[in-house]
Design an enzyme around this catalytic site. Structure first.
Site, PDB file in Angstrom:
ATOM      1  N   ASN A   9       0.849  -1.186   0.000  1.00 27.93           N
ATOM      2  CA  ASN A   9       0.000   0.000   0.000  1.00 27.93           C
ATOM      3  C   ASN A   9       0.891   1.245   0.000  1.00 27.93           C
ATOM      4  O   ASN A   9       1.661   1.464   0.940  1.00 27.93           O
ATOM      5  CB  ASN A   9      -0.899  -0.047   1.248  1.00 27.93           C
ATOM      6  N   HIS A  12       0.903   6.344   1.547  1.00 29.71           N
ATOM      7  CA  HIS A  12       1.633   7.359   2.306  1.00 29.71           C
ATOM      8  C   HIS A  12       2.834   7.942   1.565  1.00 29.71           C
ATOM      9  O   HIS A  12       3.422   8.913   2.027  1.00 29.71           O
ATOM     10  CB  HIS A  12       1.954   6.845   3.707  1.00 29.71           C
ATOM     11  N   HIS A  48      -5.622   3.487  -1.793  1.00 28.24           N
ATOM     12  CA  HIS A  48      -6.937   3.826  -1.247  1.00 28.24           C
ATOM     13  C   HIS A  48      -7.319   5.210  -1.754  1.00 28.24           C
ATOM     14  O   HIS A  48      -6.702   6.203  -1.373  1.00 28.24           O
ATOM     15  CB  HIS A  48      -6.855   3.804   0.291  1.00 28.24           C
ATOM     16  N   ARG A  50      -9.479   7.844  -1.200  1.00 30.49           N
ATOM     17  CA  ARG A  50     -10.422   8.281  -0.165  1.00 30.49           C
ATOM     18  C   ARG A  50     -11.321   9.377  -0.711  1.00 30.49           C
ATOM     19  O   ARG A  50     -10.942  10.118  -1.616  1.00 30.49           O
ATOM     20  CB  ARG A  50      -9.670   8.781   1.071  1.00 30.49           C
ATOM     21  N   ARG A  54      -7.161  12.650   0.470  1.00 31.96           N
ATOM     22  CA  ARG A  54      -6.062  13.158   1.307  1.00 31.96           C
ATOM     23  C   ARG A  54      -4.697  12.608   0.884  1.00 31.96           C
ATOM     24  O   ARG A  54      -3.685  13.197   1.185  1.00 31.96           O
ATOM     25  CB  ARG A  54      -6.316  12.858   2.788  1.00 31.96           C
ATOM     26  N   GLU A  75      -8.635   0.278  -3.007  1.00 31.72           N
ATOM     27  CA  GLU A  75      -9.495   0.331  -1.815  1.00 31.72           C
ATOM     28  C   GLU A  75     -10.399   1.538  -1.946  1.00 31.72           C
ATOM     29  O   GLU A  75      -9.930   2.632  -2.300  1.00 31.72           O
ATOM     30  CB  GLU A  75      -8.654   0.501  -0.549  1.00 31.72           C
ATOM     31  N   THR A 106      -8.349   3.656   8.341  1.00 31.44           N
ATOM     32  CA  THR A 106      -9.588   2.869   8.332  1.00 31.44           C
ATOM     33  C   THR A 106      -9.735   2.170   9.679  1.00 31.44           C
ATOM     34  O   THR A 106      -9.018   1.222   9.980  1.00 31.44           O
ATOM     35  CB  THR A 106      -9.553   1.845   7.174  1.00 31.44           C
ATOM     36  N   GLU A 156     -10.965  -9.361   3.309  1.00 30.68           N
ATOM     37  CA  GLU A 156      -9.692  -8.961   3.904  1.00 30.68           C
ATOM     38  C   GLU A 156      -9.962  -8.761   5.396  1.00 30.68           C
ATOM     39  O   GLU A 156     -10.783  -7.912   5.778  1.00 30.68           O
ATOM     40  CB  GLU A 156      -9.145  -7.673   3.268  1.00 30.68           C
ATOM     41  N   HIS A 195      -3.549  -4.351   7.887  1.00 27.28           N
ATOM     42  CA  HIS A 195      -3.673  -3.162   8.735  1.00 27.28           C
ATOM     43  C   HIS A 195      -2.763  -3.269   9.961  1.00 27.28           C
ATOM     44  O   HIS A 195      -2.887  -4.198  10.748  1.00 27.28           O
ATOM     45  CB  HIS A 195      -5.111  -2.884   9.201  1.00 27.28           C
TER      46      HIS A 195
END
Ligand code: PXP
Length: 245
Positions: A9, A12, A48, A50, A54, A75, A106, A156, A195
């Site tokens: 992922n 970031h 993801h 969103r 962001r 996602e 999340t 998941e 996660h």
């Protein structure tokens, strides 16, 4: 044991880029990060999109779809707007997640029981377009069953509660994950997890035989500041392989 895939992922990396400039291609470059993650041993790239944009932006989804040869796992919240984006960009996979604007990350699993027929319709529309749909759920029997009823190909399992606990409490969370993985597997669902996973807590999760995919982000991107993204991914891959033996 079946092979365990690793999805990286890279949200970031976009968080860092957006601190200065939201343009796709601005530094640090998302596509370059994705290539490095794959070079290090990632099987797929997770992003993801969103609702508040962001980190990952719409242009990132399009660009990655264009340049990446490896699968993309998108996602997203189960909204009409997101569904349209998925049906247009056609990623290999979609993972439906709950989304609250004020949350830092999340926070919990999707309530598939409450989602009922409306959620099942979204799952079916995405699946009909050839997209593998997974539902991000807490390790809970009712949610596993509801995911199967909704027609998802995969679940998941949210490992956040496991990652955030210690000692006996963590052992209990691990048991919940092991049990939910067995239930989902028995129903014919692919089992994924993710996660809050890091080098220290990933071993017990990677050792659950029914789990065939992990999605890991924040820790690996943070570690990349010290060793580089490819190296941080390679180390995670090594720990997963060892755990599987
Ligand atoms: N899987 C899902 C469904 C997520 O929402 C996230 C966080 O975006 C992850 C995996 C990765 O979690 P982390 O960044 O804590 O490794």
């Amino acid at each position: 044991m079946p092979k365990l895939r690793l999805g990286i992922n890279i949200d970031h990396v976009a968080t860092l880029r957006n601190a200065r400039n939201r343009d796709a291609g601005a530094a640090p470059d998302i596509a370059r990060a994705a290539q490095e993650a794959i070079k290090g041993g990632g099987d797929s790239i997770t992003i993801h999109l969103r609702e508040d944009r962001r980190h990952i932006m719409d242009t990132d989804v399009k660009n990655l779809r264009r340049v990446l040869k490896k699968p993309i796992n998108l996602e997203m919240a189960a909204t009409e707007a997101m569904k349209k984006i998925a049906l247009t960009t056609k990623p290999h996979a979609v993972c439906l997640v709950p989304e609250k604007r004020a949350e830092v990350t999340t926070e919990g699993g999707l309530d598939v029981v409450k989602g009922g027929k409306k959620l099942a319709r979204t799952v079916n529309e995405l699946a009909a377009a050839g997209i593998r749909v997974s539902l991000f759920i807490n390790p809970d029997a009712a949610q596993v069953l509801a995911a199967w009823t909704a027609g998802a190909a995969a679940v998941e399992l949210h490992t956040g509660a496991y990652a955030n606990s210690k000692g006996i409490a963590q052992k209990k969370e691990l048991k919940r994950l092991q049990w939910a993985a067995q239930q989902a597997h028995k129903l014919g669902l692919e089992v994924h997890a993710g996660h809050g996973l890091n080098y220290d807590n990933v071993t017990a999760i990677a050792a659950i035989p029914e789990i065939i995919e992990l999605n890991i982000g924040h820790f690996l991107v943070g570690e990349a500041l010290f060793v580089g993204l490819a190296a941080s991914v390679t180390k995670m891959r090594g720990i997963m392989v060892k755990a599987r033996k």
